[in-house]
Scaffold this motif. Structure first.
Motif, PDB file in Angstrom:
ATOM      1  N   SER A 254       0.821  -1.213   0.000  1.00  0.00           N
ATOM      2  CA  SER A 254       0.000   0.000   0.000  1.00  0.00           C
ATOM      3  C   SER A 254       0.856   1.265   0.000  1.00  0.00           C
ATOM      4  O   SER A 254       0.501   2.270  -0.619  1.00  0.00           O
ATOM      5  CB  SER A 254      -0.932  -0.012   1.225  1.00  0.00           C
ATOM      6  OG  SER A 254      -1.861  -1.063   1.108  1.00  0.00           O
ATOM      7  N   ARG A 255       1.992   1.197   0.669  1.00  0.00           N
ATOM      8  CA  ARG A 255       2.899   2.360   0.625  1.00  0.00           C
ATOM      9  C   ARG A 255       3.398   2.589  -0.803  1.00  0.00           C
ATOM     10  O   ARG A 255       3.497   3.730  -1.262  1.00  0.00           O
ATOM     11  CB  ARG A 255       4.089   2.128   1.563  1.00  0.00           C
ATOM     12  CG  ARG A 255       5.109   3.252   1.558  1.00  0.00           C
ATOM     13  CD  ARG A 255       6.238   2.985   2.528  1.00  0.00           C
ATOM     14  NE  ARG A 255       5.773   3.005   3.901  1.00  0.00           N
ATOM     15  CZ  ARG A 255       6.575   2.825   4.958  1.00  0.00           C
ATOM     16  NH1 ARG A 255       7.872   2.626   4.769  1.00  0.00           N
ATOM     17  NH2 ARG A 255       6.080   2.853   6.165  1.00  0.00           N
ATOM     18  N   GLY A 256       3.700   1.492  -1.505  1.00  0.00           N
ATOM     19  CA  GLY A 256       4.132   1.612  -2.892  1.00  0.00           C
ATOM     20  C   GLY A 256       3.031   2.155  -3.789  1.00  0.00           C
ATOM     21  O   GLY A 256       3.295   2.939  -4.706  1.00  0.00           O
ATOM     22  N   LEU A 257       1.785   1.724  -3.539  1.00  0.00           N
ATOM     23  CA  LEU A 257       0.672   2.242  -4.333  1.00  0.00           C
ATOM     24  C   LEU A 257       0.500   3.742  -4.120  1.00  0.00           C
ATOM     25  O   LEU A 257       0.258   4.497  -5.078  1.00  0.00           O
ATOM     26  CB  LEU A 257      -0.618   1.517  -3.957  1.00  0.00           C
ATOM     27  CG  LEU A 257      -0.725   0.049  -4.368  1.00  0.00           C
ATOM     28  CD1 LEU A 257      -2.024  -0.552  -3.852  1.00  0.00           C
ATOM     29  CD2 LEU A 257      -0.631  -0.105  -5.883  1.00  0.00           C
ATOM     30  N   MET A 261       0.696   6.721  -6.849  1.00  0.00           N
ATOM     31  CA  MET A 261      -0.385   7.683  -7.029  1.00  0.00           C
ATOM     32  C   MET A 261       0.142   9.118  -7.004  1.00  0.00           C
ATOM     33  O   MET A 261      -0.379   9.992  -7.711  1.00  0.00           O
ATOM     34  CB  MET A 261      -1.428   7.486  -5.923  1.00  0.00           C
ATOM     35  CG  MET A 261      -2.241   6.213  -6.064  1.00  0.00           C
ATOM     36  SD  MET A 261      -3.187   5.816  -4.565  1.00  0.00           S
ATOM     37  CE  MET A 261      -4.137   7.313  -4.351  1.00  0.00           C
ATOM     38  N   ALA A 262       1.179   9.364  -6.195  1.00  0.00           N
ATOM     39  CA  ALA A 262       1.746  10.712  -6.106  1.00  0.00           C
ATOM     40  C   ALA A 262       2.688  11.026  -7.257  1.00  0.00           C
ATOM     41  O   ALA A 262       3.045  12.193  -7.461  1.00  0.00           O
ATOM     42  CB  ALA A 262       2.486  10.867  -4.780  1.00  0.00           C
ATOM     43  N   ASP A 263       3.069  10.015  -8.019  1.00  0.00           N
ATOM     44  CA  ASP A 263       3.989  10.212  -9.137  1.00  0.00           C
ATOM     45  C   ASP A 263       3.241  10.862 -10.304  1.00  0.00           C
ATOM     46  O   ASP A 263       2.243  10.326 -10.788  1.00  0.00           O
ATOM     47  CB  ASP A 263       4.557   8.857  -9.574  1.00  0.00           C
ATOM     48  CG  ASP A 263       5.667   9.002 -10.613  1.00  0.00           C
ATOM     49  OD1 ASP A 263       5.855  10.119 -11.134  1.00  0.00           O
ATOM     50  OD2 ASP A 263       6.342   7.987 -10.889  1.00  0.00           O
ATOM     51  N   ARG A 271      -3.871   5.416 -11.769  1.00  0.00           N
ATOM     52  CA  ARG A 271      -4.100   6.046 -10.470  1.00  0.00           C
ATOM     53  C   ARG A 271      -5.468   5.637  -9.911  1.00  0.00           C
ATOM     54  O   ARG A 271      -5.599   5.376  -8.707  1.00  0.00           O
ATOM     55  CB  ARG A 271      -4.004   7.564 -10.608  1.00  0.00           C
ATOM     56  CG  ARG A 271      -4.059   8.305  -9.272  1.00  0.00           C
ATOM     57  CD  ARG A 271      -3.791   9.786  -9.433  1.00  0.00           C
ATOM     58  NE  ARG A 271      -2.394  10.050  -9.748  1.00  0.00           N
ATOM     59  CZ  ARG A 271      -1.952  10.451 -10.934  1.00  0.00           C
ATOM     60  NH1 ARG A 271      -2.811  10.630 -11.928  1.00  0.00           N
ATOM     61  NH2 ARG A 271      -0.671  10.676 -11.146  1.00  0.00           N
ATOM     62  N   LEU A 272      -6.466   5.548 -10.763  1.00  0.00           N
ATOM     63  CA  LEU A 272      -7.793   5.120 -10.336  1.00  0.00           C
ATOM     64  C   LEU A 272      -7.762   3.671  -9.850  1.00  0.00           C
ATOM     65  O   LEU A 272      -8.380   3.336  -8.830  1.00  0.00           O
ATOM     66  CB  LEU A 272      -8.776   5.260 -11.504  1.00  0.00           C
ATOM     67  CG  LEU A 272     -10.222   4.853 -11.249  1.00  0.00           C
ATOM     68  CD1 LEU A 272     -10.834   5.692 -10.126  1.00  0.00           C
ATOM     69  CD2 LEU A 272     -11.051   4.994 -12.518  1.00  0.00           C
ATOM     70  N   GLU A 273      -7.046   2.800 -10.548  1.00  0.00           N
ATOM     71  CA  GLU A 273      -6.935   1.403 -10.126  1.00  0.00           C
ATOM     72  C   GLU A 273      -6.239   1.287  -8.772  1.00  0.00           C
ATOM     73  O   GLU A 273      -6.612   0.440  -7.950  1.00  0.00           O
ATOM     74  CB  GLU A 273      -6.174   0.603 -11.186  1.00  0.00           C
ATOM     75  CG  GLU A 273      -6.936   0.438 -12.495  1.00  0.00           C
ATOM     76  CD  GLU A 273      -6.125  -0.311 -13.538  1.00  0.00           C
ATOM     77  OE1 GLU A 273      -4.954  -0.653 -13.238  1.00  0.00           O
ATOM     78  OE2 GLU A 273      -6.653  -0.555 -14.635  1.00  0.00           O
ATOM     79  N   TYR A 274      -5.247   2.126  -8.531  1.00  0.00           N
ATOM     80  CA  TYR A 274      -4.549   2.097  -7.243  1.00  0.00           C
ATOM     81  C   TYR A 274      -5.469   2.547  -6.112  1.00  0.00           C
ATOM     82  O   TYR A 274      -5.433   1.982  -5.004  1.00  0.00           O
ATOM     83  CB  TYR A 274      -3.308   2.993  -7.292  1.00  0.00           C
ATOM     84  CG  TYR A 274      -2.278   2.574  -8.323  1.00  0.00           C
ATOM     85  CD1 TYR A 274      -2.197   1.247  -8.757  1.00  0.00           C
ATOM     86  CD2 TYR A 274      -1.398   3.494  -8.885  1.00  0.00           C
ATOM     87  CE1 TYR A 274      -1.256   0.859  -9.706  1.00  0.00           C
ATOM     88  CE2 TYR A 274      -0.451   3.117  -9.830  1.00  0.00           C
ATOM     89  CZ  TYR A 274      -0.399   1.797 -10.238  1.00  0.00           C
ATOM     90  OH  TYR A 274       0.533   1.422 -11.182  1.00  0.00           O
TER      91      TYR A 274
END
Length: 364
Positions: A254-257, A261-263, A271-274
């Motif tokens: 989750s931290r990686g997701l 998302m912030a990238d 981003r929506l899938e994350y």
């Protein structure tokens, strides 16, 4: 039966059924991977300890799926057995309330939900990523070579043919070797004899003697050829240079997701899938808590044949819950405004149903 003894008695009835269900569900989920792992171990000559290592890496991921199902089925079966044997009636006659009979299971459901939050957001993705990484590395290995005389064998980017190959020996005769990713750039090597040597975790070395080499030319009507007395070809373990593999969403913590998302390079669809995946992980983690409010009142109301009915009812609840969860995932991925809300539909529906069932039990 005093108040302190009752929780211990209920848990003694529940825990063996829970661990049995957990073992069965984990085993069923594992079978999907076991056949592939076992086949690869046999084909690649890899130790069975490698399979055990893969199982250990998969265990957090499998438990994140099996724990909620095991809790639901075990709770329904356990309470159904107590109801069928008349113990629930006896406890009610002795003045025990619904809360006193069920709070140990509620506490256990809360603990399991906390454990699943850790598994879903960290341990399961990291374990699944470690498993996939080890599996891909093993798939690239050339652990042993079984060259059949008179047939071609793929060896990394090369195709190897030998008219004669001695079993148990590295000697080969009548060798033909071709490397051809593109037809116009084919490299062809032929030799009267040679030796094939495998260096584990490094690659394959072919020592060819008395042969001819044909190299491609920019002009397709011409080629460059030469004769050699001795020529050595080294084939790397993976055959080609390692390419960085794109991770699947279940492999990313989750931290990686959140970092992706912030990238700013992340596409809106990814981003929506994350966002949906993060929501699903939290919603699925609360399933034991939700299942308690459905299973506890249902289990206490069962009568004859309670164990069979309880098992069937638990499967129905499970199918409905995960069906709603899957529907929420689909809606969240199609509508950005609902991405953080839709996956919670299964939990909300379960809690509403649980509130109705619990209210009926308390009013009796």
């Amino acid at each position: 039966m005093s108040f302190g003894i009752l929780p211990r008695y209920l848990l003694r009835q529940f825990l063996p059924v829970f661990f049995l269900c957990l073992t069965i569900f984990t085993g069923v989920l594992l079978m999907n991977h076991f056949l592939r792992l076992f086949n690869m171990a046999v084909m690649k000559g890899i130790s069975l300890f490698w399979i055990a290592g893969c199982f250990a890496r998969l265990l957090p991921y499998l438990c994140s799926l099996a724990v909620p199902m095991a809790f639901l089925v075990a709770l329904m079966v356990c309470l159904g057995q107590l109801s069928e044997s008349g113990e629930v009636t006896a406890l009610r006659a002795s003045g025990f309330s619904f809360t006193e009979m069920t709070w140990p299971f509620l506490a256990l459901g809360v603990l399991l939900s906390g454990l699943l939050l850790f598994l879903n957001h960290k341990a399961a993705p990291e374990g699944f990523h470690s498993f996939r990484k080890q599996y891909v590395a093993a798939a690239q290995q050339i652990a042993r070579i079984e060259l059949q005389p008179g047939s071609f064998m793929k060896l990394g980017p090369w195709r190897l043919y030998a008219r004669q190959a001695s079993r148990g020996s590295d000697s080969i005769e009548g060798v033909y070797l071709v490397r051809s990713e593109i037809s116009s750039s084919a490299i062809r090597i032929s030799a009267r004899r040679g030796r094939l040597h495998l260096e584990k975790e490094q690659g394959v070395e072919l020592e060819l003697l008395d042969g001819d080499l044909q190299l491609p030319n920019h002009n397709p009507e011409r080629f460059t050829a030469g004769h050699f007395e001795r020529y050595t070809v080294a084939v790397p373990l993976a055959g080609v240079a390692a390419v960085e593999r794109e991770l699947d969403i279940p492999e990313i913590s989750s931290r990686g997701l959140k970092a992706r998302m912030a990238d700013p390079k992340t596409t809106p669809q990814h981003r929506l899938e994350y966002v949906v995946e993060l929501t699903v992980r939290s919603a699925a983690a609360l399933s034991p808590f939700v299942f308690f409010w459905i299973a506890a009142p249902l289990g206490l109301k069962l009568g004859k044949h309670s164990r069979g009915v309880g098992f069937a009812a638990s499967l129905g609840v499970m199918l409905a819950f995960y069906g709603l969860l899957a529907a929420g995932i689909g809606v969240g991925r199609r509508h950005e405004s609902l991405a953080r809300v839709a996956p919670w539909a299964a939990d909300v529906a379960g809690l509403i149903l649980g509130a109705v069932l619990t209210r009926r039990v308390l009013l009796r």
